[in-house]
Design an enzyme around this catalytic site. Structure first.
Site, PDB file in Angstrom:
ATOM      1  N   LEU A 139       0.870  -1.163   0.000  1.00  0.00           N
ATOM      2  CA  LEU A 139       0.000   0.000   0.000  1.00  0.00           C
ATOM      3  C   LEU A 139       0.914   1.223   0.000  1.00  0.00           C
ATOM      4  O   LEU A 139       1.996   1.197   0.593  1.00  0.00           O
ATOM      5  CB  LEU A 139      -0.898   0.039   1.249  1.00  0.00           C
ATOM      6  CG  LEU A 139      -1.910  -1.094   1.422  1.00  0.00           C
ATOM      7  CD1 LEU A 139      -2.650  -0.924   2.760  1.00  0.00           C
ATOM      8  CD2 LEU A 139      -2.906  -1.134   0.273  1.00  0.00           C
ATOM      9  N   ASP A 140       0.479   2.305  -0.655  1.00  0.00           N
ATOM     10  CA  ASP A 140       1.240   3.546  -0.597  1.00  0.00           C
ATOM     11  C   ASP A 140       1.431   3.957   0.859  1.00  0.00           C
ATOM     12  O   ASP A 140       0.600   3.647   1.723  1.00  0.00           O
ATOM     13  CB  ASP A 140       0.500   4.671  -1.324  1.00  0.00           C
ATOM     14  CG  ASP A 140       0.351   4.431  -2.820  1.00  0.00           C
ATOM     15  OD1 ASP A 140       1.051   3.539  -3.345  1.00  0.00           O
ATOM     16  OD2 ASP A 140      -0.455   5.131  -3.446  1.00  0.00           O
ATOM     17  N   ALA A 141       2.491   4.715   1.116  1.00  0.00           N
ATOM     18  CA  ALA A 141       2.788   5.131   2.494  1.00  0.00           C
ATOM     19  C   ALA A 141       1.597   5.863   3.132  1.00  0.00           C
ATOM     20  O   ALA A 141       1.315   5.672   4.316  1.00  0.00           O
ATOM     21  CB  ALA A 141       4.025   6.024   2.515  1.00  0.00           C
TER      22      ALA A 141
END
Length: 309
Positions: A139-141
């Site tokens: 997942l993106d940060a």
């Protein structure tokens, strides 16, 4: 060891800035290309160039590419807010908070899921690159929600195959600006790195096939809550596709969101959350599914947009 490349400038780079041309030729970021030019490691017909110099087709280009940086190692330390939705000997399903990357990457200095798990004494699968051990998807940060990490080698192998064969059910919710028309639809558009070379991605002809299905959960005056089903799993896929249809995710300033709306909703990141994750358990083979509740910042923003309607 440095890599020396020599070649004529391709016709397709006629008139391009030197930093943009190097970015396209060698898959570098614009910043990395500019650093190589500043170091004097780029010659055009035997002369050093500046990053803003324009290239001419057929001119002789010589570039000294530095060796790639060593991959960063995970820092084993507990991560605040990293919750556990489920755990057994094969897997751990985490509830990833904002500001946490899946694993270490070059340029990222913040906390990671991998480092957080190791920091609490957990063991993860050793398969894969050292900085990504146990990580089977990301997942993106600044995207929150459910994410699974493999603890056993069998789990790693089976989950990697499941993600590759697209048998994993990944459901997201996104609050997007305006009202998509139709309210239920599919975005089928190839994605690749943005031509600007600034870390973003974009819909690009010849990019990797990317398919996003969306359905309206609730429409408000200024925004719409969508349920999103990913058929593919490209980096920033939902963010890119929503921006491409002119309904960027609220708070996602990197992809064209309205900063005024973001400020009104108290958003400091994109309103995007991995709400459900389902897959065949790599140990016993039965179907398992996990849900993640909205974190506080997204819940407050949703309440605000509903009150305004």
């Amino acid at each position: 060891m440095s890599d020396v490349r020599s070649m004529p400038v391709p016709d397709g780079l006629e008139g391009e800035r030197a930093d943009a041309a190097l970015s396209r030729l060698f898959g570098l970021s614009r910043g990395r290309a500019a650093d190589i030019i500043a170091a004097g490691d780029v010659l055009l017909d035997g002369r050093e160039v500046a990053k803003s110099d324009r290239l001419h087709a057929g001119a002789w280009l010589e570039v000294v590419l530095p060796p790639p940086p060593a991959p960063p190692a995970p820092v084993a330390e507990p991560v605040a807010g990293l919750g556990v939705l489920y755990e057994d000997d094969d897997i751990v399903v985490v509830d990833k908070p904002i500001g946490v990357a899946a694993h270490p990457t070059t340029g990222w200095t913040g906390p990671t899921v991998l480092g957080g798990l190791i920091g609490t004494g957990r063991t993860v699968a050793t398969s894969g690159a050292a900085e990504r051990q146990g990580i089977v998807h990301r997942l993106d940060a600044n995207t929150t929600g459910a994410m699974v990490v493999a603890k056993s080698e069998v789990a790693y192998s089976r989950l990697k195959r499941a993600f590759k064969e697209r048998t994993v059910k990944k459901r997201y919710q996104a609050l997007v600006q305006g009202h998509p028309d139709p309210f239920r639809g599919t975005v089928d558009a190839p994605i690749d790195r943005h031509p600007a070379g600034d870390g973003r991605f974009a819909v690009v002809a010849g990019g990797r096939p990317s398919v996003t299905h969306y359905d309206t959960v609730e429409a408000f005056r200024s925004a719409t809550l969508l349920d999103v089903d990913l058929e593919t799993g490209r980096t920033h896929q939902i963010r890119v596709h929503m921006s491409a249809i002119r309904h960027p995710i609220a708070g996602d300033l990197a992809y064209g969101a309205d900063p005024t709306l973001a400020e009104r909703l108290g958003l400091r990141r994109q309103w995007l959350h991995a709400v459900r994750l389902g897959f065949e358990h790599p140990g016993h083979g039965g179907w398992v599914e996990f849900e993640s509740p909205y974190p506080d910042d997204l819940a407050r923003a949703l309440e605000t947009v509903a009150e305004e309607s």
